[in-house]
Structure formats: C-alpha cells, structure tokens
Design a protein around this motif. Structure first.
Motif, PDB file in Angstrom:
ATOM      1  N   THR A  22      14.777  -1.203  -4.039  1.00  0.00           N
ATOM      2  CA  THR A  22      14.223  -1.294  -2.681  1.00  0.00           C
ATOM      3  C   THR A  22      12.842  -0.657  -2.666  1.00  0.00           C
ATOM      4  O   THR A  22      12.649   0.423  -3.231  1.00  0.00           O
ATOM      5  CB  THR A  22      15.155  -0.579  -1.681  1.00  0.00           C
ATOM      6  N   ILE A  23      11.906  -1.350  -2.035  1.00  0.00           N
ATOM      7  CA  ILE A  23      10.534  -0.836  -1.947  1.00  0.00           C
ATOM      8  C   ILE A  23      10.178  -0.610  -0.476  1.00  0.00           C
ATOM      9  O   ILE A  23      10.556  -1.401   0.389  1.00  0.00           O
ATOM     10  CB  ILE A  23       9.539  -1.809  -2.613  1.00  0.00           C
ATOM     11  N   ILE A  71       0.853  -1.190   0.000  1.00  0.00           N
ATOM     12  CA  ILE A  71       0.000   0.000   0.000  1.00  0.00           C
ATOM     13  C   ILE A  71       0.889   1.241   0.000  1.00  0.00           C
ATOM     14  O   ILE A  71       1.878   1.301   0.743  1.00  0.00           O
ATOM     15  CB  ILE A  71      -0.929  -0.029   1.239  1.00  0.00           C
ATOM     16  N   ASN A  72       0.528   2.230  -0.807  1.00  0.00           N
ATOM     17  CA  ASN A  72       1.285   3.492  -0.929  1.00  0.00           C
ATOM     18  C   ASN A  72       2.788   3.236  -1.111  1.00  0.00           C
ATOM     19  O   ASN A  72       3.614   3.800  -0.387  1.00  0.00           O
ATOM     20  CB  ASN A  72       1.064   4.382   0.300  1.00  0.00           C
ATOM     21  N   PRO A  73       3.163   2.388  -2.074  1.00  0.00           N
ATOM     22  CA  PRO A  73       4.577   2.024  -2.213  1.00  0.00           C
ATOM     23  C   PRO A  73       5.429   3.158  -2.780  1.00  0.00           C
ATOM     24  O   PRO A  73       4.931   4.030  -3.487  1.00  0.00           O
ATOM     25  CB  PRO A  73       4.527   0.857  -3.213  1.00  0.00           C
ATOM     26  N   ARG A  74       6.707   3.111  -2.426  1.00  0.00           N
ATOM     27  CA  ARG A  74       7.683   4.010  -3.055  1.00  0.00           C
ATOM     28  C   ARG A  74       9.011   3.269  -3.176  1.00  0.00           C
ATOM     29  O   ARG A  74       9.277   2.332  -2.430  1.00  0.00           O
ATOM     30  CB  ARG A  74       7.835   5.303  -2.263  1.00  0.00           C
ATOM     31  N   PHE A  75       9.835   3.713  -4.143  1.00  0.00           N
ATOM     32  CA  PHE A  75      11.093   3.024  -4.420  1.00  0.00           C
ATOM     33  C   PHE A  75      12.292   3.856  -3.994  1.00  0.00           C
ATOM     34  O   PHE A  75      12.233   5.084  -3.962  1.00  0.00           O
ATOM     35  CB  PHE A  75      11.219   2.730  -5.918  1.00  0.00           C
ATOM     36  N   SER A  76      13.386   3.151  -3.711  1.00  0.00           N
ATOM     37  CA  SER A  76      14.673   3.811  -3.488  1.00  0.00           C
ATOM     38  C   SER A  76      15.773   2.852  -3.936  1.00  0.00           C
ATOM     39  O   SER A  76      15.515   1.665  -4.191  1.00  0.00           O
ATOM     40  CB  SER A  76      14.845   4.157  -2.001  1.00  0.00           C
ATOM     41  N   ASN A  77      16.986   3.379  -4.018  1.00  0.00           N
ATOM     42  CA  ASN A  77      18.174   2.545  -4.276  1.00  0.00           C
ATOM     43  C   ASN A  77      18.080   1.669  -5.524  1.00  0.00           C
ATOM     44  O   ASN A  77      18.596   0.549  -5.511  1.00  0.00           O
ATOM     45  CB  ASN A  77      18.478   1.640  -3.077  1.00  0.00           C
ATOM     46  N   LEU A 118      10.986 -10.475  -9.077  1.00  0.00           N
ATOM     47  CA  LEU A 118      10.270  -9.755  -8.017  1.00  0.00           C
ATOM     48  C   LEU A 118      10.415  -8.245  -8.187  1.00  0.00           C
ATOM     49  O   LEU A 118       9.417  -7.505  -8.128  1.00  0.00           O
ATOM     50  CB  LEU A 118      10.787 -10.193  -6.641  1.00  0.00           C
ATOM     51  N   ALA A 119      11.645  -7.794  -8.420  1.00  0.00           N
ATOM     52  CA  ALA A 119      11.876  -6.353  -8.603  1.00  0.00           C
ATOM     53  C   ALA A 119      11.135  -5.850  -9.845  1.00  0.00           C
ATOM     54  O   ALA A 119      10.573  -4.755  -9.857  1.00  0.00           O
ATOM     55  CB  ALA A 119      13.379  -6.074  -8.736  1.00  0.00           C
ATOM     56  N   ARG A 151      11.815  -3.580   1.786  1.00  0.00           N
ATOM     57  CA  ARG A 151      12.464  -4.796   1.293  1.00  0.00           C
ATOM     58  C   ARG A 151      13.245  -4.478   0.030  1.00  0.00           C
ATOM     59  O   ARG A 151      12.823  -3.625  -0.744  1.00  0.00           O
ATOM     60  CB  ARG A 151      11.417  -5.846   0.911  1.00  0.00           C
ATOM     61  N   THR A 152      14.326  -5.227  -0.179  1.00  0.00           N
ATOM     62  CA  THR A 152      15.071  -5.112  -1.426  1.00  0.00           C
ATOM     63  C   THR A 152      14.850  -6.386  -2.226  1.00  0.00           C
ATOM     64  O   THR A 152      14.942  -7.487  -1.685  1.00  0.00           O
ATOM     65  CB  THR A 152      16.568  -4.892  -1.138  1.00  0.00           C
TER      66      THR A 152
END
Ligand code: ZN
Length: 185
Positions: free
Chosen positions: A127-128, A92-98, A146-147, A140-141
C-alpha cells in the motif's frame, strides 16, 4: 529553487544524483507540476513505466508511473489491489505500509542503467500513500508490476538502485555492462 523543466534529461549511472537521498517536497507549486509533466514526457519518450525525480537530476521525493490500464484490477475482484495506473500518475513524498510478509522475484530494468536487467526480490503487494499534483494525499494498494514499479521508483528517492538489490547471479551476469557504464563506454 528554480528549474527549467525543458532542460531536464534522464541521468545515466553513475551520475552522482542517483546516489543521493532526496528531500521531501514542501508544497505542490506550478514548478512541481511542470517538472512532473516533463518527467512524464521523458518517461514516455524512453518507453519506461516509471521515472523518479533523481533520474532527471532533481533530489526531490517524487516519481511518475504509467502502466497500461487494460487490466486495471485482478479478474473477479472489483475491490482487489490495483494492477495498473489510470494514465500517468504522480506520487509526491510517498510512503509504504502493509507490505505482504513475503517476497517474489521479478525482472527489472532502469532507464538510468541502460542494458542492465536482473531479478529483484520484492513484496508482491503493498500500500502506498502519497500526495498528488492537487496537493491532496491519497492511498492505494497495488500488486504485481504496479507494486514492483512503485518500490523501484521509491528506491531512487533513497539513492538505491537495482544494482544493489539484484540477486547475486544476475549481478555477476551484468558485471561487464555495469563496468562499461562506470567507465563511460
Ligand atoms: Zn530506475
């Protein structure tokens, strides 16, 4: 807002809802949990590995993913990036980094665009951070399929489809199939 989860069905391109930017979910209510359960049911029924709320007609920032956990982590790396989910997972409300600073091609299809497949370039590891059904944030990375699946589903929350991201030669290859969908054939 009141949704009957049983009434939700997978929306097929060019349904308008697939092009809308979805809204954040304020609070994880019973309604959100019931919708997530229905999305998991629809995803499994369609033999998919991911499904985003706009694909069932709801402009909500939520998606579900389920990838066989047989090989959950890269061999020899117990703390390496995840390759699969532990059963069905809700984001829910996901965002990404790295995101790694490179992209790799991989074939993608979409439950909302039947019969269309093509290569999409995406960072292979990312990473999410998202909120789960318990209302708690998690990070999680993931890597590999999956990514890729996370990024595909997250695109749906912004109204972006594989049709927009596919490499040019595969866009050409799918031209007639896309036209048939647009004309309701
Ligand atoms: Zn899709």
């Amino acid at each position: 807002m009141s949704v009957d989860p049983r009434s939700l069905q997978i929306q097929i391109y060019p349904a308008d809802v697939l092009r809308k930017k979805a809204e954040p979910i304020d609070k994880v209510t019973d309604e959100v949990r019931e919708v997530a359960a229905r999305m998991i049911e629809l995803m499994r029924g369609a033999k998919g590995i991911g499904l985003a709320a706009p694909q069932v007609g709801l402009s909500w920032r939520m998606f579900v993913v389920e990838i066989d956990p047989e090989s959950k982590r890269a061999k020899g790396k117990s703390d390496g990036p995840l390759l699969a989910t532990s059963g069905p997972e809700v984001y829910i409300n996901p965002r990404f980094s790295n995101a790694v600073p490179s992209v790799e091609p991989g074939e993608e299809g979409c439950l909302s665009i039947p019969g269309v497949y093509g290569d999409v370039l995406r960072p292979p590891t990312i990473t999410i951070t998202a909120v789960g059904l318990d209302g708690k944030e998690f990070t999680r990375t993931g890597t590999g399929l999956l990514a890729r699946c996370w990024q595909h589903e997250n695109d749906h929350l912004d109204g972006v489809l594989i049709l927009d991201r596919m490499i040019a030669s595969h866009r050409v290859r799918n031209r007639l199939a896309v036209k048939d969908l647009e004309q309701g054939r």
